[in-house]
Design a protein around this motif. Structure first.
Motif, PDB file in Angstrom:
ATOM      1  N   GLU A 184       0.832  -1.198   0.000  1.00  0.00           N
ATOM      2  CA  GLU A 184       0.000   0.000   0.000  1.00  0.00           C
ATOM      3  C   GLU A 184       0.869   1.252   0.000  1.00  0.00           C
ATOM      4  O   GLU A 184       1.807   1.382   0.778  1.00  0.00           O
ATOM      5  N   ASP A 185       0.585   2.172  -0.913  1.00  0.00           N
ATOM      6  CA  ASP A 185       1.354   3.414  -1.001  1.00  0.00           C
ATOM      7  C   ASP A 185       1.001   4.327   0.169  1.00  0.00           C
ATOM      8  O   ASP A 185      -0.165   4.477   0.525  1.00  0.00           O
ATOM      9  N   VAL A 186       2.023   4.938   0.774  1.00  0.00           N
ATOM     10  CA  VAL A 186       1.836   5.860   1.888  1.00  0.00           C
ATOM     11  C   VAL A 186       2.303   7.240   1.448  1.00  0.00           C
ATOM     12  O   VAL A 186       3.388   7.387   0.882  1.00  0.00           O
ATOM     13  N   CYS A 217       4.317  12.867   2.619  1.00  0.00           N
ATOM     14  CA  CYS A 217       4.189  14.329   2.643  1.00  0.00           C
ATOM     15  C   CYS A 217       2.957  14.753   3.443  1.00  0.00           C
ATOM     16  O   CYS A 217       2.999  15.720   4.212  1.00  0.00           O
ATOM     17  N   VAL A 218       1.857  14.022   3.278  1.00  0.00           N
ATOM     18  CA  VAL A 218       0.617  14.334   3.992  1.00  0.00           C
ATOM     19  C   VAL A 218       0.725  13.903   5.451  1.00  0.00           C
ATOM     20  O   VAL A 218       0.302  14.622   6.365  1.00  0.00           O
ATOM     21  N   GLU A 219       1.294  12.733   5.670  1.00  0.00           N
ATOM     22  CA  GLU A 219       1.399  12.212   7.034  1.00  0.00           C
ATOM     23  C   GLU A 219       2.445  12.941   7.875  1.00  0.00           C
ATOM     24  O   GLU A 219       2.423  12.872   9.101  1.00  0.00           O
ATOM     25  N   GLY A 220       3.355  13.646   7.198  1.00  0.00           N
ATOM     26  CA  GLY A 220       4.414  14.343   7.926  1.00  0.00           C
ATOM     27  C   GLY A 220       5.547  13.431   8.354  1.00  0.00           C
ATOM     28  O   GLY A 220       6.335  13.778   9.239  1.00  0.00           O
ATOM     29  N   SER A 221       5.653  12.258   7.729  1.00  0.00           N
ATOM     30  CA  SER A 221       6.707  11.308   8.099  1.00  0.00           C
ATOM     31  C   SER A 221       7.948  11.451   7.217  1.00  0.00           C
ATOM     32  O   SER A 221       8.857  10.633   7.297  1.00  0.00           O
ATOM     33  N   ARG A 276       5.452   7.058  -5.766  1.00  0.00           N
ATOM     34  CA  ARG A 276       5.049   5.704  -5.384  1.00  0.00           C
ATOM     35  C   ARG A 276       6.128   5.095  -4.513  1.00  0.00           C
ATOM     36  O   ARG A 276       7.290   4.996  -4.891  1.00  0.00           O
ATOM     37  N   HIS A 277       5.756   4.711  -3.296  1.00  0.00           N
ATOM     38  CA  HIS A 277       6.660   4.110  -2.326  1.00  0.00           C
ATOM     39  C   HIS A 277       7.810   5.046  -1.952  1.00  0.00           C
ATOM     40  O   HIS A 277       8.922   4.605  -1.696  1.00  0.00           O
ATOM     41  N   GLY A 278       7.564   6.339  -1.921  1.00  0.00           N
ATOM     42  CA  GLY A 278       8.619   7.264  -1.523  1.00  0.00           C
ATOM     43  C   GLY A 278       8.195   8.717  -1.657  1.00  0.00           C
ATOM     44  O   GLY A 278       7.004   9.030  -1.765  1.00  0.00           O
ATOM     45  N   PHE A 279       9.162   9.614  -1.656  1.00  0.00           N
ATOM     46  CA  PHE A 279       8.890  11.043  -1.772  1.00  0.00           C
ATOM     47  C   PHE A 279      10.162  11.749  -2.249  1.00  0.00           C
ATOM     48  O   PHE A 279      11.267  11.208  -2.167  1.00  0.00           O
TER      49      PHE A 279
END
Length: 233
Positions: A66-68, A71-75, A88-91
């Motif tokens: 599952e893609d996380v 940026c939105v989660e602040g992680s 996808r799978h990163g930032f």
């Protein structure tokens, strides 16, 4: 037929049989080598197929994760002066406009030529022969794309420029011309550095409504006084 001729024929037959036997041995060796090469090729092909199957299986599992959105989660771990872009799978991290760096560990302010960075802001000290009153200094800074300095951390700034000032005073962008003892920046930002006033300052001696920095302390001066000045960008 003479005995000599018969012997020659016999010898020729024997030689032919020997050559044929050598050819047969060479053929058998060639076939054996071919069979060995075929076996090695088969083994290599089988190993390659197994490796490809492993890659395909890893890709299948990767796509099922599952893609996380970090940026939105602040992680994410992007620099405070960088923007975060989800992939996808990163930032990805990229320094904001006006800053340069890797986007994660550093984003440094891009300063105009001759200026220096302090606390992610750029400052430019006028030359010793370029001395102006507050209004002329403000216009000079504006022409350069900045404004008369209102540093958020004056103490740090003063420490950075002390050698360059060489005990000269420098004009800053705060004034109480509008209302006595209500110091504000020309930008409208409030003055919050009363702890940096020099001893007995401000004393408003003879109508002093502007501020200079001298020897890392603030002093009020007449706004028409012409001294070196600091631009902020």
């Amino acid at each position: 037929m003479s005995v000599h001729r018969e012997l020659c024929l016999v010898l020729m037959m024997v030689m032919g049989m020997v050559m044929a036997d050598d050819d047969n041995r060479m053929l058998r060796l060639s076939l054996m080598e071919h069979e060995g090469l075929t076996e090695r090729l088969d083994e290599t092909l089988e190993s390659s197929i197994q490796s490809l199957q492993g890659i395909v299986e890893a890709l299948r599992e990767w796509h099922q994760v599952e893609d996380v959105n970090e940026c939105v989660e602040g992680s994410h771990n992007c620099h405070p002066y960088a923007t975060c872009s989800d992939t996808r799978h990163g930032f990805l991290c990229k320094c904001k406009t006006g800053y340069e760096g890797d986007g994660r560990t550093s984003c440094t302010k891009k300063c105009p030529r001759g200026a220096f960075a302090v606390d992610r802001k750029c400052f430019l000290l006028s030359d010793s022969d370029d001395q102006r009153s507050i209004d002329d200094a403000a216009n000079a800074c504006k022409r350069l794309g900045g404004f008369l300095a209102e540093p958020e951390d004056p103490a740090q700034l003063f420490a950075e420029i002390s050698d360059e000032l060489n005990d000269d005073p420098a004009l800053l962008g705060w004034t109480d011309r509008e209302m006595e003892d209500e110091w504000v920046g020309l930008s409208g930002r409030p003055f919050q550095h009363s702890h940096l006033w020099g001893y007995g300052e401000p004393n408003d001696a003879g109508g002093e409504h502007c501020i200079e920095v001298k020897e890392s302390r603030l002093n009020d001066i007449d706004c028409v006084q012409e001294i070196r000045y600091l631009c902020e960008f």
